[in-house]
Write a protein that holds these residues in place. Sequence first.
Motif, PDB file in Angstrom:
ATOM      1  N   LYS A 146      49.353 -25.251   7.612  1.00  0.00           N
ATOM      2  CA  LYS A 146      50.127 -24.329   6.777  1.00  0.00           C
ATOM      3  C   LYS A 146      50.248 -24.887   5.345  1.00  0.00           C
ATOM      4  O   LYS A 146      50.081 -24.156   4.361  1.00  0.00           O
ATOM      5  N   ALA A 147      50.506 -26.182   5.250  1.00  0.00           N
ATOM      6  CA  ALA A 147      50.644 -26.801   3.929  1.00  0.00           C
ATOM      7  C   ALA A 147      49.347 -26.678   3.135  1.00  0.00           C
ATOM      8  O   ALA A 147      49.340 -26.414   1.929  1.00  0.00           O
ATOM      9  N   GLN A 148      48.254 -26.876   3.825  1.00  0.00           N
ATOM     10  CA  GLN A 148      46.964 -26.770   3.136  1.00  0.00           C
ATOM     11  C   GLN A 148      46.740 -25.346   2.630  1.00  0.00           C
ATOM     12  O   GLN A 148      46.315 -25.141   1.484  1.00  0.00           O
ATOM     13  N   GLU A 149      47.071 -24.390   3.467  1.00  0.00           N
ATOM     14  CA  GLU A 149      46.940 -22.987   3.051  1.00  0.00           C
ATOM     15  C   GLU A 149      47.825 -22.676   1.849  1.00  0.00           C
ATOM     16  O   GLU A 149      47.459 -21.889   0.978  1.00  0.00           O
ATOM     17  N   GLU A 150      49.012 -23.284   1.828  1.00  0.00           N
ATOM     18  CA  GLU A 150      49.948 -23.010   0.735  1.00  0.00           C
ATOM     19  C   GLU A 150      49.578 -23.751  -0.544  1.00  0.00           C
ATOM     20  O   GLU A 150      50.300 -23.681  -1.528  1.00  0.00           O
ATOM     21  N   GLY A 151      48.499 -24.514  -0.491  1.00  0.00           N
ATOM     22  CA  GLY A 151      48.014 -25.132  -1.707  1.00  0.00           C
ATOM     23  C   GLY A 151      48.510 -26.534  -1.982  1.00  0.00           C
ATOM     24  O   GLY A 151      48.331 -27.055  -3.091  1.00  0.00           O
ATOM     25  N   PHE A 152      49.118 -27.180  -1.003  1.00  0.00           N
ATOM     26  CA  PHE A 152      49.487 -28.575  -1.237  1.00  0.00           C
ATOM     27  C   PHE A 152      48.216 -29.402  -1.453  1.00  0.00           C
ATOM     28  O   PHE A 152      47.161 -29.100  -0.895  1.00  0.00           O
ATOM     29  N   ASP A 153      48.362 -30.464  -2.239  1.00  0.00           N
ATOM     30  CA  ASP A 153      47.201 -31.293  -2.570  1.00  0.00           C
ATOM     31  C   ASP A 153      47.016 -32.457  -1.605  1.00  0.00           C
ATOM     32  O   ASP A 153      45.924 -33.017  -1.528  1.00  0.00           O
ATOM     33  N   ALA A 154      48.088 -32.832  -0.929  1.00  0.00           N
ATOM     34  CA  ALA A 154      47.983 -33.926   0.040  1.00  0.00           C
ATOM     35  C   ALA A 154      49.235 -33.924   0.901  1.00  0.00           C
ATOM     36  O   ALA A 154      50.268 -33.360   0.518  1.00  0.00           O
ATOM     37  N   ILE A 155      49.113 -34.574   2.056  1.00  0.00           N
ATOM     38  CA  ILE A 155      50.247 -34.670   2.982  1.00  0.00           C
ATOM     39  C   ILE A 155      50.531 -36.145   3.259  1.00  0.00           C
ATOM     40  O   ILE A 155      49.603 -36.927   3.472  1.00  0.00           O
ATOM     41  N   VAL A 156      51.800 -36.488   3.240  1.00  0.00           N
ATOM     42  CA  VAL A 156      52.236 -37.839   3.601  1.00  0.00           C
ATOM     43  C   VAL A 156      52.971 -37.749   4.933  1.00  0.00           C
ATOM     44  O   VAL A 156      53.900 -36.942   5.077  1.00  0.00           O
ATOM     45  N   ILE A 157      52.542 -38.562   5.910  1.00  0.00           N
ATOM     46  CA  ILE A 157      53.248 -38.612   7.189  1.00  0.00           C
ATOM     47  C   ILE A 157      54.356 -39.640   7.079  1.00  0.00           C
ATOM     48  O   ILE A 157      54.096 -40.835   6.909  1.00  0.00           O
ATOM     49  N   ASN A 158      55.580 -39.149   7.162  1.00  0.00           N
ATOM     50  CA  ASN A 158      56.757 -39.977   6.888  1.00  0.00           C
ATOM     51  C   ASN A 158      57.169 -40.779   8.120  1.00  0.00           C
ATOM     52  O   ASN A 158      58.252 -40.608   8.676  1.00  0.00           O
ATOM     53  N   CYS A 159      56.291 -41.675   8.552  1.00  0.00           N
ATOM     54  CA  CYS A 159      56.609 -42.540   9.699  1.00  0.00           C
ATOM     55  C   CYS A 159      55.667 -43.730   9.677  1.00  0.00           C
ATOM     56  O   CYS A 159      54.452 -43.571   9.493  1.00  0.00           O
ATOM     57  N   PHE A 160      56.234 -44.908   9.871  1.00  0.00           N
ATOM     58  CA  PHE A 160      55.437 -46.133   9.843  1.00  0.00           C
ATOM     59  C   PHE A 160      54.354 -46.140  10.918  1.00  0.00           C
ATOM     60  O   PHE A 160      53.335 -46.807  10.783  1.00  0.00           O
ATOM     61  N   LEU A 161      54.567 -45.394  12.006  1.00  0.00           N
ATOM     62  CA  LEU A 161      53.622 -45.412  13.130  1.00  0.00           C
ATOM     63  C   LEU A 161      52.421 -44.494  12.924  1.00  0.00           C
ATOM     64  O   LEU A 161      51.557 -44.396  13.796  1.00  0.00           O
ATOM     65  N   ASN A 162      52.372 -43.789  11.808  1.00  0.00           N
ATOM     66  CA  ASN A 162      51.240 -42.916  11.473  1.00  0.00           C
ATOM     67  C   ASN A 162      50.926 -41.900  12.563  1.00  0.00           C
ATOM     68  O   ASN A 162      49.758 -41.659  12.881  1.00  0.00           O
ATOM     69  N   PRO A 163      51.933 -41.219  13.136  1.00  0.00           N
ATOM     70  CA  PRO A 163      51.635 -40.292  14.228  1.00  0.00           C
ATOM     71  C   PRO A 163      50.773 -39.117  13.769  1.00  0.00           C
ATOM     72  O   PRO A 163      50.937 -38.632  12.650  1.00  0.00           O
ATOM     73  N   ALA A 164      49.857 -38.708  14.671  1.00  0.00           N
ATOM     74  CA  ALA A 164      48.995 -37.539  14.452  1.00  0.00           C
ATOM     75  C   ALA A 164      47.991 -37.729  13.324  1.00  0.00           C
ATOM     76  O   ALA A 164      47.277 -36.788  12.970  1.00  0.00           O
ATOM     77  N   LEU A 165      47.899 -38.905  12.777  1.00  0.00           N
ATOM     78  CA  LEU A 165      47.050 -39.117  11.604  1.00  0.00           C
ATOM     79  C   LEU A 165      45.576 -38.761  11.849  1.00  0.00           C
ATOM     80  O   LEU A 165      45.017 -37.949  11.098  1.00  0.00           O
TER      81      LEU A 165
END
Lengths: 235, 235, 235, 235, 235, 235
Positions: free
Chosen positions: B60-79
């Motif tokens: 959804k974020a990509q469709e809305e035109g975001f340029d990048a996503i940061v996963i806010n967790c030290f464990l890098n889930p779903a990366l």
Amino acid sequence: MRLLVLTPILRREGWTPPPPKCVAPDVEVSYEWLDRGAETVESHYDEYVGILDMIEKGLKAQEEGFDAIVINCFLNPALPGMRELLDIPVIGAGEAALHIASMLGDNFSILDPDPPHRTYSHRVAAAVGLMHKLRSVRYLNLGVKGLSQDFESILNRMIEEALKAIEEDGAHVIVLGCTGMRPYAERLSEKLRDYGVPIVEPLSAAIAMAESIVRLGLSHSRASYPKPADKKRIS
Amino acid sequence: MRLLVLTPILRREGWTPPPPKCVAPDVEVSYEWLDRGAETVESHYDEYVGILDMIEKGLKAQEEGFDAIVINCFLNPALPGMRELLDIPVIGAGEAALHIASMLGDNFSILDPDPPHRTYSHRVAAAVGLMHKLRSVRYLNLGVKGLSQDFESILNRMIEEALKAIEEDGAHVIVLGCTGMRPYAERLSEKLRDYGVPIVEPLSAAIAMAESIVRLGLSHSRASYPKPADKKRIS
Amino acid sequence: MRLLVLTPILRREGWTPPPPKCVAPDVEVSYEWLDRGAETVESHYDEYVGILDMIEKGLKAQEEGFDAIVINCFLNPALPGMRELLDIPVIGAGEAALHIASMLGDNFSILDPDPPHRTYSHRVAAAVGLMHKLRSVRYLNLGVKGLSQDFESILNRMIEEALKAIEEDGAHVIVLGCTGMRPYAERLSEKLRDYGVPIVEPLSAAIAMAESIVRLGLSHSRASYPKPADKKRIS
Amino acid sequence: MRLLVLTPILRREGWTPPPPKCVAPDVEVSYEWLDRGAETVESHYDEYVGILDMIEKGLKAQEEGFDAIVINCFLNPALPGMRELLDIPVIGAGEAALHIASMLGDNFSILDPDPPHRTYSHRVAAAVGLMHKLRSVRYLNLGVKGLSQDFESILNRMIEEALKAIEEDGAHVIVLGCTGMRPYAERLSEKLRDYGVPIVEPLSAAIAMAESIVRLGLSHSRASYPKPADKKRIS
Amino acid sequence: MRLLVLTPILRREGWTPPPPKCVAPDVEVSYEWLDRGAETVESHYDEYVGILDMIEKGLKAQEEGFDAIVINCFLNPALPGMRELLDIPVIGAGEAALHIASMLGDNFSILDPDPPHRTYSHRVAAAVGLMHKLRSVRYLNLGVKGLSQDFESILNRMIEEALKAIEEDGAHVIVLGCTGMRPYAERLSEKLRDYGVPIVEPLSAAIAMAESIVRLGLSHSRASYPKPADKKRIS
Amino acid sequence: MRLLVLTPILRREGWTPPPPKCVAPDVEVSYEWLDRGAETVESHYDEYVGILDMIEKGLKAQEEGFDAIVINCFLNPALPGMRELLDIPVIGAGEAALHIASMLGDNFSILDPDPPHRTYSHRVAAAVGLMHKLRSVRYLNLGVKGLSQDFESILNRMIEEALKAIEEDGAHVIVLGCTGMRPYAERLSEKLRDYGVPIVEPLSAAIAMAESIVRLGLSHSRASYPKPADKKRIS
């Protein structure tokens, strides 16, 4: 002893797997598939789609008294999470195959059905901590689905790449990089008998390792896989 | 530039994160949480519960035109799965923090809020290929939830363990092992200024790295993260 | 924010570098060269000749209020010594490029302009602790000077070797092994877009990393780079 | 055979080093110091200040017919550049000591005179590719200059830390981390004789290795240390 | 100084080895062979057959006042057990050669006379802890016995494979993987002089290292090689 | 299936080992000892004394139709040579234990009965390629013989050191570093059940692995263990 082979893909109706040859007379092997998941596992996304059903099927198996679960996929999907939730041993096919291979020779090469998943063989070797024994990955360029068609020509592709692994790369053991390659394992082993290079088929390896670990009265470490605390979860 | 910070836990209503200090004037940072997931991420199971919503929120974020996503967790889930499906960069907080730390000094130690997740700091370092730079892990024995209570005494625990990491273990850089430690980062840095040992806060590190990678016109490799093929999937 | 790009070679009069595309609107990039040094850096000896002028130019930049210094050379000359003497961040082009590459894919290959410096790409990867991610080094057999002649044929050499790295060696990311390759980066990236393999240009990578580290309020660890004590020194 | 021990610090007038005990009757050892350099080498900056004089002194020694050069410093300053320019073997004290230690036991610990250079012992082990054999570094907290004062109490510090390395860290070999520790080597060895743990003194190790390599008719590889091309250089 | 070269194969009557060129004037080198052992050492079994005679010959040499023993075989047979029982240094040819090679360049390749012992070169590099410097193994396909026939054609095979190691594999140093290759070392070195790639002959390397270690007054660590306790043993 | 447990020490008359609990109903386990060898195996020399009898006993077992051989010693004596000569699988207790441990958790610590053999646990981990998973070695300071006396106090020593491994070193799995510790395994496991840390007993692990490998129809690679050629051998 009762082992459950859990295949991390959607149930294919009307198909019965051949009985495994690698178990003791007191071992009963059952098979289970997913109701929610992907048709084949060729990406992390395919893993994710079925990941919660894996957990559910695992918990149900434990309740039903199974002694161990084998994850029927070289990529070991859902392995760490299943270990967190279950007390009985959970053994991944890729993990078991590489450890068996590591005991049979100085190094191993992986036959990978890829593309598309050209990156996963290296990642599995790294994840289980045996990257330093990986001599090479040889690609069949088939895809998982391609493995179910055209037996003799696929076998010939495998022989060809296995020989390149042995002669060009110096492989001492060959590991099949997909449990879907199981039907070819016996013929491939026969063809390569003169080279003295063992062929490790991952599903059989995992069933045998699961049996061993059950007989030893062992299971995974809770220090590595702590039981998840109760908390609010919405799925 | 528009960055989305995606926190892999259930949305907490009525809470607004402080604006990040580490972005350029032309960068707009938005925040998103999960509708399906766990309250906190302290296990692989917690990761699994929200893993498909992570993918959905990412798409959804990509469709809305975001340029990048940061996963806010030290464990890098779903990366890895998010990278498979998305074309825009996806940066994990743990991965970014350890790479930044690796550029600032010869080694790093991680301050881990654990228990319960006493095994994850080592696993993150191994997963991103920087285990050889990990000098030690120092445990606060708080748990993620414990981090939100009792500011001064938690800060003192952090200072105490950070000093042990520096003086007993020989740490050259300190990495905070949970993005929930963010409120303490500034005070901790001040306290340790005389030691000349940098404190790396993982969310800020990931936002800064995401910005860099967007400006460089780069994204993750399709050879490492091939786009999943169309196939039957039931979730 | 003011960044200084310090090129560790003798000043070439009458030449102005193209403005970098990878910086935020509030970042001003200046360029400096050496008065004492070598024409190009292709050996440790070339590094040594300019090493004290590097220090001097660095100290002057810090006095003038620059926020960080980027060393415009893949070989990271004078990097540890500059960090000892300066408080502001000092970022080497090779170091930054390999860390960025490490975040984009499972491995990387380096395109090296060599000969003559056929050994340095491996040494840079080892020095920054990322040797285990180096898949291969592909040599252009040009030399640094050769890079400034005959644009299309050099570009074709690069494309040819980059494709070999991808197809024969299994490279997931390509790193340009010399900041002198910068003019080719854009065209090379276009040509290889269909492979999904990112091309990392080291000077841009280092500028972006320097900006990140400044915004994070960080600098190198004094535990790794202690400030040299006062003592008798004759140079 | 004529060996030159080149000490990378400013010449100290009126001081003559004791003749080495570790050479064959046909080996003549000469000593040289720097005219431009630092009083002691405790930082990369100290190395840089004398780096070009090292090259000059090396070239002069080669012209004068010396058979090999030993760099009298555990940090191996100027080693790669000297090898680029010289044809005769150039042996660093740290490099030789760690290789000799590696042949005498399964691991080694380093006694480091530090502070201030608390980071260098690890860096030397990494640079020569023997980090995996480094069991621990034990710090004397003296500094290089401190080594020249108060013989018995320094010796006791060394014995104390060497015993901790053996008993607490499990060291199998002890390497002295500074050639300035040479006067203590014999007494320290005597004290620790009952433990059967060898003490490797780096200058002696390097002289012996240099002698070996000369007798074998070998020198460093031009593939690792290519001769620098002629070009414009201003120093 | 008196060194004993102990060749771990059955004595060949009527054959006198050429005097080594790599020793100081005060060094006397003697040769000894086995009375119980194998004709050549090409397997672990060959090592086992002579292993107790190796110990016996070693003990006798120590009693007779030899200063050190060199094991004249690249595979270092009986090395750890001899060190357990003897106080004088025991140096293996393979171990010494790889350490010397490690000091001359960034990496090395081994020329292996194999088959049949196609696995041993890797194993020797791993056993001495220098696997990370092994660039490649190049096989001559001769066998140890084949080495004693047809000088010029064997030399040409060596040159051919050494050039492939240099040009295709990027070898910086060439190590001869069998002390039986000694007669070819000089001619091979001459042929490859223009490449600047050193050729390390393992017996000479071990003699030189043994001499060095004796002059340094060192021997192996008792922590690594504890003296076996008295107990009932039947052989 | 018939397995032979070959204990590499002198036969102790009048002693019958307890039947193993870890085998399937169709597995028959026999025991054999040496006629020529040492009383206990605590050094390489002890291994050497019995090494040819190991081979002989192994060949005889193969002729008698055994399906696999288990070497009943954590140090895996004679393992490579037996594999060269035999076609049936030969499994070492140390090798099997570490591979099983590697599948149960992220790391393991070894309980070592030492002294005197204070160096061997590290060496076994290195030899089987799992050093990177070794968290620590904890020493009981008993010696192999000490293990057969004073049950409760030895058990308490084991519990004490196992708890230190878990709590101070962060061990996730405990491996018993001597097959002589087998009588303590069950009681130790019970005591540590609450920690969720598995205890791996090496003889049981090796019997289970041998059974698995036989069922899988596998044996060691001839590429790693080539059959020794016929030649003159005098023993």
